[in-house]
Motif scaffolding. Structure first.
Motif, PDB file in Angstrom:
ATOM      1  N   GLY A  21       0.817  -1.204   0.000  1.00  0.00           N
ATOM      2  CA  GLY A  21       0.000   0.000   0.000  1.00  0.00           C
ATOM      3  C   GLY A  21       0.854   1.257   0.000  1.00  0.00           C
ATOM      4  N   MET A  22       1.920   1.272   0.789  1.00  0.00           N
ATOM      5  CA  MET A  22       2.799   2.439   0.832  1.00  0.00           C
ATOM      6  C   MET A  22       3.490   2.655  -0.512  1.00  0.00           C
ATOM      7  SD  MET A  22       4.437   2.358   4.687  1.00  0.00           S
ATOM      8  CE  MET A  22       4.854   0.602   4.737  1.00  0.00           C
ATOM      9  N   LEU A  23       3.973   1.576  -1.142  1.00  0.00           N
ATOM     10  CA  LEU A  23       4.638   1.712  -2.440  1.00  0.00           C
ATOM     11  C   LEU A  23       3.675   2.226  -3.508  1.00  0.00           C
ATOM     12  CD1 LEU A  23       6.806  -1.534  -2.443  1.00  0.00           C
ATOM     13  CD2 LEU A  23       7.674   0.814  -2.514  1.00  0.00           C
ATOM     14  N   LEU A  24       2.445   1.710  -3.530  1.00  0.00           N
ATOM     15  CA  LEU A  24       1.481   2.171  -4.535  1.00  0.00           C
ATOM     16  C   LEU A  24       1.082   3.628  -4.295  1.00  0.00           C
ATOM     17  CD1 LEU A  24      -0.792  -1.000  -4.818  1.00  0.00           C
ATOM     18  CD2 LEU A  24       0.912  -0.185  -6.460  1.00  0.00           C
ATOM     19  N   ALA A  25       0.969   4.015  -3.030  1.00  0.00           N
ATOM     20  CA  ALA A  25       0.657   5.417  -2.732  1.00  0.00           C
ATOM     21  C   ALA A  25       1.765   6.329  -3.250  1.00  0.00           C
ATOM     22  CB  ALA A  25       0.471   5.601  -1.224  1.00  0.00           C
ATOM     23  N   ILE A  26       3.009   5.945  -3.030  1.00  0.00           N
ATOM     24  CA  ILE A  26       4.143   6.745  -3.499  1.00  0.00           C
ATOM     25  C   ILE A  26       4.156   6.819  -5.022  1.00  0.00           C
ATOM     26  CG2 ILE A  26       6.670   6.807  -3.639  1.00  0.00           C
ATOM     27  CD1 ILE A  26       6.664   5.540  -0.790  1.00  0.00           C
ATOM     28  N   LEU A  27       3.925   5.692  -5.667  1.00  0.00           N
ATOM     29  CA  LEU A  27       3.952   5.659  -7.133  1.00  0.00           C
ATOM     30  C   LEU A  27       2.751   6.378  -7.741  1.00  0.00           C
ATOM     31  CD1 LEU A  27       5.214   2.000  -7.497  1.00  0.00           C
ATOM     32  CD2 LEU A  27       6.453   4.050  -8.225  1.00  0.00           C
ATOM     33  N   ASN A  28       1.682   6.566  -6.974  1.00  0.00           N
ATOM     34  CA  ASN A  28       0.521   7.329  -7.445  1.00  0.00           C
ATOM     35  C   ASN A  28       0.674   8.827  -7.204  1.00  0.00           C
ATOM     36  OD1 ASN A  28      -0.803   5.020  -8.238  1.00  0.00           O
ATOM     37  ND2 ASN A  28      -2.058   4.853  -6.384  1.00  0.00           N
ATOM     38  N   GLY A  29       1.728   9.225  -6.511  1.00  0.00           N
ATOM     39  CA  GLY A  29       1.851  10.598  -6.049  1.00  0.00           C
ATOM     40  C   GLY A  29       2.400  11.556  -7.086  1.00  0.00           C
ATOM     41  N   GLU A  30       2.443  12.813  -6.662  1.00  0.00           N
ATOM     42  CA  GLU A  30       2.992  13.875  -7.501  1.00  0.00           C
ATOM     43  C   GLU A  30       3.397  15.045  -6.615  1.00  0.00           C
ATOM     44  OE1 GLU A  30      -1.238  16.022  -8.654  1.00  0.00           O
ATOM     45  OE2 GLU A  30      -0.294  14.672 -10.090  1.00  0.00           O
ATOM     46  N   ALA A  31       4.197  15.947  -7.169  1.00  0.00           N
ATOM     47  CA  ALA A  31       4.610  17.133  -6.426  1.00  0.00           C
ATOM     48  C   ALA A  31       3.393  17.990  -6.117  1.00  0.00           C
ATOM     49  CB  ALA A  31       5.638  17.923  -7.230  1.00  0.00           C
TER      50      ALA A  31
END
Length: 740
Positions: free
Chosen positions: A289-299
């Motif tokens: 979940g943490m990895l997918l949240a990071i990969l879904n993120g943006e500045a």
């Protein structure tokens, strides 16, 4: 959003505002709350209710929903979640008074003897750790108490000794919940991670929960999370094999195809088995979940933060708890904050309760926006607080007084204020709230001044506490500041455009000192501007987020006093030694500590206080070690303040001095009102103090002997009678509490 209680089904709203008594407002407020709860549950909706402390938000919810029929609840259980175990137990006792059947759901430390360390000596160590420490280590990985018990049973080769009637109470309680043989289930916020408590339930959350991983202190560390993410990347055979590689790619090449390929690798990789998490020392159940949240993120809009969210697991198995995971990275792409919020969309209905809601913080901690409706308007709240609770709030001074780490605490000023309040209360004041960094110091000083045993609590533990509910006097000292990092985490969560307001560094901004050697700024010539303001299009929102910590804790702490609305307990006067307080709570503003005495002056007073009789100037010179002139001038000023009595010497005989009995030996404190306005009648209390040379008039916290004809008493002829009546009510209430 405001819930207009006077226009709602009230054709004569305007006239009713001026005629309603506090009793009417209490009844109306609770009636509106009850209707609000019943409507929200019956309509299976989500809503927030803002109402003042002491009105009975939670108690009304319990009584209303416990007696609601199945046509209202949809045949689904009612769950009330509270911030602390003390608050939970208090509401359990409240419910039982009304014959309401409750089920109390406890955390592992309360429910499981093995988790609490009671069986450590009789059980073998697990991986070189006592069993209780091993259980805590597995819980930090996100493993459930049932999974941990199963593993412990396998390793012991028998049932763990925490069993009672065939099963550990920490597990058995879930079977009892499933049977639904209760009116209301009560738990703490943390328990809502359990899916069963959110699966089509009618949920009430009292006070704002906090669902963030600490990343320091309690909970998994940053290092633990970094290693957990690396382990999961390697388990998935992702092209980016470590957190370091992923971080560098996000930072320097956010459009890299490798990021998309890494996401695909994680999604296509099966979730590791439970046994794998037990075997891997620094794994974490939320890794994917943490990895997918990071990969879904943006500045973010402010340009210095990065955030992303996901719902995890995306395709859960039956019975698996789902959560909203949000990860915030700072400008260096370092892990800053992780929200692990239960998926509250799974509930049937949701009611959120708060006396001082800050909606940006609420939204981040429950994963959705909640419209808060005000049960009483500001004028009604003020009138109800004064007349029904008898609570008067005095803001002392105009300084913010951040005391997060205790560095800014002035011992002499704090002692001066404490002594003044003890004297104002005639020795009745004994309860104080302060930041944890200075709680023991302030409580210790107070304990030396008051004839009662000093009591204290610190910001962060005040939620739901009733310890000071019957105290007539109280004080809150300073405030805690979460720092810019905390605010910017919420700014990033909401993708706001705001940054801390900065100014040119006074030391190196003019290039007189090379910035690389300046210890006052971050080598960029900028330092934080005074006032804790923010720049950007969403600066106001950022300031509200800050107030969600600074003001909220002060307001909640003030609310610990005079909590028993409707009871004839005389109310309370609370002094707030900070300007960080919601304006609507301030009844009186006072100057506070005007001057503090020097070390030698304090010593003079202490000598007089210890002697308790007349002391000559010569004796004081020997005791204190200063000149006769200094003693005469210093004590002469204190005579004017009513702290010392003076007997003029004749001929060769020196002057003699005597302590007046005042507790004040630290400074000059003015608690007279600077600003009363329309609330003036609630506070002013006139007292006249006479000395051989001077008559002073000042406000006192208890009703003194009859005042002289000062200008103030002539202007306010009704106040003496008002507070004399209040004093009698206070004495009668205290006698009743003491059994007559």
């Amino acid at each position: 959003m405001r819930y207009d209680t006077f226009t709602h089904n009230s054709p004569n709203a305007v006239s009713s505002r001026s005629t309603e008594s506090a009793d009417d407002l209490t009844e109306k407020g609770r009636r509106i709350l009850s209707g609000l709860y019943q409507t929200a549950v019956e309509d299976a909706s989500i809503i927030g209710a803002q109402a003042p402390t002491g009105l009975g938000k939670t108690g009304t919810a319990i009584r209303t929903l416990a007696n609601a029929g199945e046509d209202v609840t949809g045949c689904e259980p009612v769950v009330v979640a509270l911030p602390t175990t003390d608050a939970r137990d208090g509401k359990t006792a409240f419910a039982e008074q009304f014959g309401i059947d409750t089920l109390v759901l406890e955390g592992r430390h309360d429910a499981c003897a093995a988790s609490d360390g009671l069986h450590d000596e009789e059980l073998p160590n697990m991986k070189s750790l006592p069993v209780s420490d091993w259980i805590a280590e597995q819980a930090e990985k996100g493993l459930t108490i049932r999974e941990i018990h199963t593993r412990l049973k396998e390793k012991l080769g028998r049932e763990p000794p925490c069993r009672q009637d065939g099963e550990c109470p920490a597990l058995k309680q879930w079977g009892e919940f499933h049977q639904e043989e209760f009116d209301v289930a009560l738990c703490t916020h943390e328990m809502l991670h359990a899916k069963m408590l959110r699966d089509s339930t009618n949920l009430v959350i009292d006070e704002m929960p906090h669902y963030t991983m600490g990343l320091s202190g309690s909970g998994p560390s940053r290092q633990h999370i970094r290693e957990a993410l690396t382990l999961r990347l390697q388990k998935a055979d992702a092209p980016l094999e470590s957190w370091t590689e992923l971080r560098d790619k996000l930072r320097h090449n956010p459009d890299s195809q490798l990021l998309e390929e890494t996401r695909d690798a994680i999604l296509s990789s099966p979730q590791p088995k439970t046994d794998w998490y037990f075997q891997q020392a620094n794994s974490h159940r939320l890794d994917e979940g943490m990895l997918l949240a990071i990969l879904n993120g943006e500045a973010t809009a402010c340009g210095t933060m990065y955030s992303g969210s996901t719902t995890y697991p995306q395709t859960p198995e039956a019975g698996t708890a789902r959560e909203v995971v949000t990860v915030v990275l700072d400008e260096d792409y370092t892990l800053q904050r992780i929200w692990q919020v239960p998926l509250f969309e799974e509930v049937r209905s949701l009611v959120c309760l708060d006396a001082h809601p800050y909606e940006q913080r609420w939204a981040a901690n429950i994963g959705m926006d909640v419209p808060f409706l005000s049960v009483l308007d500001e004028q009604e709240e003020s009138r109800w607080r004064h007349q029904e609770r008898g609570l008067t709030v005095v803001q002392v001074g105009d300084a913010r007084r951040p005391l997060t780490n205790g560095d800014n605490l002035s011992e002499t000023k704090a002692k001066a204020l404490l002594a003044e309040i003890v004297e104002e209360s005639e020795g009745d004041f004994c309860s104080v709230v302060a930041p944890q960094s200075v709680e023991d110091e302030i409580s210790g000083w107070l304990d030396q001044m008051t004839p009662r045993d000093a009591k204290s609590m610190h910001y962060g533990e005040e939620m739901g506490r009733d310890d000071f509910g019957n105290e007539d006097w109280g004080a809150v000292f300073g405030h805690i500041d979460p720092g810019d990092e905390d605010v910017m985490d919420y700014v990033a969560y909401h993708r706001l455009d705001a940054k801390p307001e900065m100014k040119t560094c006074d030391k190196c901004g003019d290039n007189s000192v090379p910035s690389s050697t300046c210890i006052h700024c971050n080598d960029d010539g900028k330092v934080r501007a005074r006032g804790r303001g923010f720049d950007g299009a969403d600066a106001d929102a950022a300031e509200e987020i800050l107030k969600g910590v600074t003001e909220r804790h002060v307001a909640q702490s003030i609310g610990r006093f005079a909590r028993n609305a409707g009871e004839d307990n005389g109310g309370a006067t609370v002094y707030a030694w900070t300007s960080v307080i919601p304006d609507k709570l301030v009844d009186v503003r006072a100057e506070g500590v005007e001057t503090t005495f020097g070390e030698e002056q304090v010593e003079m007073l202490e000598v007089l206080k210890s002697q308790g009789d007349w002391v000559s100037t010569r004796e004081l010179t020997d005791e204190v070690g200063c000149t006769r002139k200094h003693i005469t001038e210093s004590l002469g000023q204190m005579v004017d303040r009513g702290l010392v009595e003076r007997e003029k010497g004749r001929g060769p005989n020196p002057d003699r001095w005597k302590w007046s009995g005042s507790l004040q030996t630290y400074g000059e404190v003015d608690l007279n009102s600077l600003e009363m306005g329309r609330r003036k009648r609630y506070f002013t209390r006139t007292k006249t103090i006479s000395t051989p040379e001077v008559t002073l008039s000042r406000q006192q916290g208890s009703v003194p002997s009859k005042p002289k004809d000062t200008e103030q008493s002539q202007q306010e002829p009704d106040q003496a009678a008002y507070f004399e009546a209040e004093r009698k009510k206070r004495e009668e209430a205290r006698k009743a509490l003491d059994g007559g």
